[in-house]
Design an enzyme around this catalytic site. Structure first.
Site, PDB file in Angstrom:
ATOM      1  N   GLY A  46       0.829  -1.197   0.000  1.00  0.00           N
ATOM      2  CA  GLY A  46       0.000   0.000   0.000  1.00  0.00           C
ATOM      3  C   GLY A  46       0.864   1.247   0.000  1.00  0.00           C
ATOM      4  O   GLY A  46       2.020   1.203   0.435  1.00  0.00           O
ATOM      5  N   GLN A  51       3.011   9.821   1.408  1.00  0.00           N
ATOM      6  CA  GLN A  51       4.332   9.191   1.460  1.00  0.00           C
ATOM      7  C   GLN A  51       5.234   9.567   0.289  1.00  0.00           C
ATOM      8  O   GLN A  51       6.430   9.290   0.318  1.00  0.00           O
ATOM      9  CB  GLN A  51       4.184   7.661   1.521  1.00  0.00           C
ATOM     10  CG  GLN A  51       3.529   7.174   2.797  1.00  0.00           C
ATOM     11  CD  GLN A  51       3.352   5.678   2.767  1.00  0.00           C
ATOM     12  OE1 GLN A  51       2.379   5.181   2.223  1.00  0.00           O
ATOM     13  NE2 GLN A  51       4.303   4.935   3.311  1.00  0.00           N
ATOM     14  N   CYS A  91       5.504  -0.510   6.966  1.00  0.00           N
ATOM     15  CA  CYS A  91       5.207   0.701   6.217  1.00  0.00           C
ATOM     16  C   CYS A  91       6.440   1.085   5.407  1.00  0.00           C
ATOM     17  O   CYS A  91       7.561   1.023   5.919  1.00  0.00           O
ATOM     18  CB  CYS A  91       4.854   1.819   7.205  1.00  0.00           C
ATOM     19  SG  CYS A  91       4.474   3.395   6.426  1.00  0.00           S
ATOM     20  N   LEU A  92       6.234   1.477   4.157  1.00  0.00           N
ATOM     21  CA  LEU A  92       7.378   1.846   3.311  1.00  0.00           C
ATOM     22  C   LEU A  92       8.113   3.073   3.848  1.00  0.00           C
ATOM     23  O   LEU A  92       9.276   3.281   3.503  1.00  0.00           O
ATOM     24  CB  LEU A  92       6.907   2.105   1.872  1.00  0.00           C
ATOM     25  CG  LEU A  92       6.413   0.867   1.106  1.00  0.00           C
ATOM     26  CD1 LEU A  92       5.842   1.270  -0.253  1.00  0.00           C
ATOM     27  CD2 LEU A  92       7.542  -0.152   0.929  1.00  0.00           C
ATOM     28  N   HIS A 133      -4.763   1.793   7.354  1.00  0.00           N
ATOM     29  CA  HIS A 133      -3.374   2.270   7.459  1.00  0.00           C
ATOM     30  C   HIS A 133      -3.121   3.409   6.455  1.00  0.00           C
ATOM     31  O   HIS A 133      -2.579   4.453   6.816  1.00  0.00           O
ATOM     32  CB  HIS A 133      -2.432   1.080   7.222  1.00  0.00           C
ATOM     33  CG  HIS A 133      -0.969   1.397   7.220  1.00  0.00           C
ATOM     34  ND1 HIS A 133      -0.075   0.858   8.118  1.00  0.00           N
ATOM     35  CD2 HIS A 133      -0.228   2.200   6.418  1.00  0.00           C
ATOM     36  CE1 HIS A 133       1.142   1.330   7.864  1.00  0.00           C
ATOM     37  NE2 HIS A 133       1.078   2.143   6.834  1.00  0.00           N
ATOM     38  N   GLU A 134      -3.551   3.194   5.207  1.00  0.00           N
ATOM     39  CA  GLU A 134      -3.300   4.217   4.175  1.00  0.00           C
ATOM     40  C   GLU A 134      -4.178   5.448   4.379  1.00  0.00           C
ATOM     41  O   GLU A 134      -3.732   6.577   4.147  1.00  0.00           O
ATOM     42  CB  GLU A 134      -3.508   3.635   2.771  1.00  0.00           C
ATOM     43  CG  GLU A 134      -2.656   2.416   2.415  1.00  0.00           C
ATOM     44  CD  GLU A 134      -1.172   2.574   2.716  1.00  0.00           C
ATOM     45  OE1 GLU A 134      -0.666   3.705   2.716  1.00  0.00           O
ATOM     46  OE2 GLU A 134      -0.515   1.552   2.990  1.00  0.00           O
ATOM     47  N   HIS A 137      -2.507   7.730   6.825  1.00  0.00           N
ATOM     48  CA  HIS A 137      -1.420   8.543   6.245  1.00  0.00           C
ATOM     49  C   HIS A 137      -1.953   9.883   5.728  1.00  0.00           C
ATOM     50  O   HIS A 137      -1.313  10.918   5.880  1.00  0.00           O
ATOM     51  CB  HIS A 137      -0.765   7.807   5.069  1.00  0.00           C
ATOM     52  CG  HIS A 137       0.327   6.869   5.463  1.00  0.00           C
ATOM     53  ND1 HIS A 137       1.430   7.256   6.191  1.00  0.00           N
ATOM     54  CD2 HIS A 137       0.500   5.550   5.202  1.00  0.00           C
ATOM     55  CE1 HIS A 137       2.233   6.210   6.366  1.00  0.00           C
ATOM     56  NE2 HIS A 137       1.694   5.163   5.774  1.00  0.00           N
TER      57      HIS A 137
HETATM   58 NI    NI Z   1       2.420   3.225   5.617  1.00  0.00          NI
END
Ligand code: NI
Length: 169
Positions: A46, A51, A91-92, A133-134, A137
């Site tokens: 995701g 991000q 998470c990236l 989660h996304e 963000h």
């Molecule tokens: Ni994330």
């Protein structure tokens, strides 16, 4: 298409709140394509626009093994949620660290597609985790915010360690 630069914690831009998308044009389609390419290139499941330092309410997800089921949610709003689950998240923007987070088991969201058409999307289990989660963000929230101060500081130390190892490798 091109890959975008993923910002990492503690970049202050991860705390910014994204604005709704109002124009559904070719530029948006290109951005969504770039986000998908960036997510796949980073082996992520995701990615939120926040991000890649773009404050627009765009997120992409693909939890399929074959990496061929992209989900694009624009201006996603929670309509319904139910139950609870604990799932190990990564998470990236936090490379190399993972933590158990408690979230709703199922969610229903209202969103737009790239053409601006509204639709309702329901998810449960890991997919519901990714959606939550996304969406977080886009409001400047990250998964470690859910942890106790002690757990969070341990994890952030591990993030630093991982960075040093990656830098010297
Ligand atoms: Ni994330």
């Amino acid at each position: 298409m091109s890959t975008l630069n993923i910002i990492e914690f503690p970049d202050p831009r991860l705390r910014m709140k994204a604005a709704p998308v109002t124009v559904f044009d070719a530029k948006l389609k290109q951005f969504v394509a770039d986000m998908l390419e960036t997510m796949y290139a980073a082996n992520g499941v995701g990615l939120a626009a926040t991000q890649v330092a773009v404050q627009q309410r765009v997120l992409v997800i693909d939890m399929s093994d074959e990496r061929d089921q992209p989900l694009v949610l624009i201006n996603a709003e929670l309509v319904e949620k139910g139950g609870t689950q604990v799932y190990q998240e990564g998470c990236l923007s936090f490379p190399g660290i993972y933590a158990d987070v408690t979230r709703a088991l199922d969610v229903k969201v209202k969103a737009h597609d790239v053409d601006g058409k509204e639709f309702v999307y329901a998810a449960e289990g890991p997919l519901a985790v990714a959606v939550q989660h996304e969406m977080d963000h886009l409001d400047g929230k990250v998964f470690v915010d859910y942890l106790s101060p002690l757990k969070r500081s341990l994890l952030l130390k591990r993030l630093e360690k991982h960075r040093k190892q990656a830098a010297s490798a």
